[in-house]
Design a protein around this motif. Sequence first.
Motif, short mmCIF file in Angstrom:
data_model
loop_
_atom_site.label_atom_id
_atom_site.label_comp_id
_atom_site.label_asym_id
_atom_site.label_seq_id
_atom_site.Cartn_x
_atom_site.Cartn_y
_atom_site.Cartn_z
N GLN A 115 0.82 -1.21 0.00
CA GLN A 115 0.00 0.00 0.00
C GLN A 115 0.86 1.27 0.00
O GLN A 115 0.37 2.36 -0.26
CB GLN A 115 -0.93 0.02 1.22
CG GLN A 115 -1.84 -1.19 1.35
CD GLN A 115 -2.70 -1.41 0.12
OE1 GLN A 115 -3.54 -0.60 -0.21
NE2 GLN A 115 -2.48 -2.52 -0.56
N VAL A 116 2.15 1.12 0.33
CA VAL A 116 3.06 2.26 0.40
C VAL A 116 3.62 2.54 -0.99
O VAL A 116 4.28 1.68 -1.58
CB VAL A 116 4.22 1.99 1.39
CG1 VAL A 116 5.18 3.17 1.44
CG2 VAL A 116 3.68 1.68 2.79
N PRO A 117 3.39 3.74 -1.53
CA PRO A 117 3.92 4.07 -2.86
C PRO A 117 5.45 4.06 -2.89
O PRO A 117 6.11 4.26 -1.88
CB PRO A 117 3.40 5.49 -3.10
CG PRO A 117 2.22 5.63 -2.20
CD PRO A 117 2.55 4.81 -0.99
N LYS A 118 6.00 3.82 -4.06
CA LYS A 118 7.45 3.72 -4.26
C LYS A 118 8.19 5.02 -3.96
O LYS A 118 9.41 5.01 -3.81
CB LYS A 118 7.76 3.27 -5.69
CG LYS A 118 7.15 1.94 -6.05
CD LYS A 118 7.79 0.82 -5.28
CE LYS A 118 7.20 -0.52 -5.71
NZ LYS A 118 7.18 -1.49 -4.68
N GLU A 119 7.49 6.14 -3.86
CA GLU A 119 8.15 7.42 -3.60
C GLU A 119 8.75 7.52 -2.19
O GLU A 119 9.54 8.41 -1.91
CB GLU A 119 7.16 8.57 -3.80
CG GLU A 119 6.06 8.60 -2.76
CD GLU A 119 4.91 9.53 -3.12
OE1 GLU A 119 4.75 10.54 -2.42
OE2 GLU A 119 4.20 9.22 -4.10
N TYR A 120 8.38 6.58 -1.31
CA TYR A 120 8.91 6.60 0.06
C TYR A 120 10.24 5.86 0.11
O TYR A 120 10.38 4.77 -0.44
CB TYR A 120 7.89 6.01 1.04
CG TYR A 120 6.70 6.93 1.19
CD1 TYR A 120 6.70 7.94 2.14
CD2 TYR A 120 5.62 6.83 0.34
CE1 TYR A 120 5.65 8.82 2.25
CE2 TYR A 120 4.55 7.71 0.43
CZ TYR A 120 4.58 8.70 1.38
OH TYR A 120 3.53 9.58 1.48
N ASP A 121 11.21 6.47 0.78
CA ASP A 121 12.55 5.90 0.87
C ASP A 121 12.65 4.86 1.98
O ASP A 121 13.44 3.92 1.89
CB ASP A 121 13.58 7.01 1.14
CG ASP A 121 13.58 8.04 0.02
OD1 ASP A 121 13.98 7.69 -1.11
OD2 ASP A 121 13.15 9.19 0.27
N TYR A 122 11.86 5.05 3.04
CA TYR A 122 11.91 4.16 4.20
C TYR A 122 10.51 3.83 4.67
O TYR A 122 9.59 4.63 4.53
CB TYR A 122 12.65 4.82 5.38
CG TYR A 122 14.08 5.18 5.06
CD1 TYR A 122 15.08 4.21 5.04
CD2 TYR A 122 14.42 6.49 4.77
CE1 TYR A 122 16.38 4.55 4.74
CE2 TYR A 122 15.73 6.83 4.47
CZ TYR A 122 16.70 5.87 4.46
OH TYR A 122 17.98 6.20 4.16
N ILE A 123 10.38 2.63 5.25
CA ILE A 123 9.12 2.21 5.87
C ILE A 123 9.42 1.90 7.33
O ILE A 123 10.27 1.07 7.64
CB ILE A 123 8.51 0.97 5.20
CG1 ILE A 123 8.14 1.29 3.75
CG2 ILE A 123 7.29 0.49 5.98
CD1 ILE A 123 7.62 0.08 2.97
#
Length: 103
Positions: free
Chosen positions: A83-91
Amino acid sequence: MKKEKKIALAMIVKGSDDEAVALDRCLSSLDGSVDKMFITSTFKKGEQPNKQVEKVAKLHKAEVSTFEWCDDFAKARNFNFSQVPKEYDYILWCDADDVIRGA
């Protein structure tokens, strides 16, 4: 100029009123410390997703998804991460009963 890194919070929560109370406390401790929150509320077959969990998540401006529990934590976690878009560097992931002090 250095690009600012984006951090997403990804969480799986049990769809119950008790979990909603814990979720509110957890998300309150992280407000302003992550760029976006992605909450997946689980529910059992034949039940409906818990509205209180959804209400709390939206109060904290989180994106909410649901997942029918299938006794496979990895499937639920992978669904949540998807659900987290690829634009995020870290989760960042944590449990609803976690509180992060000084975030």
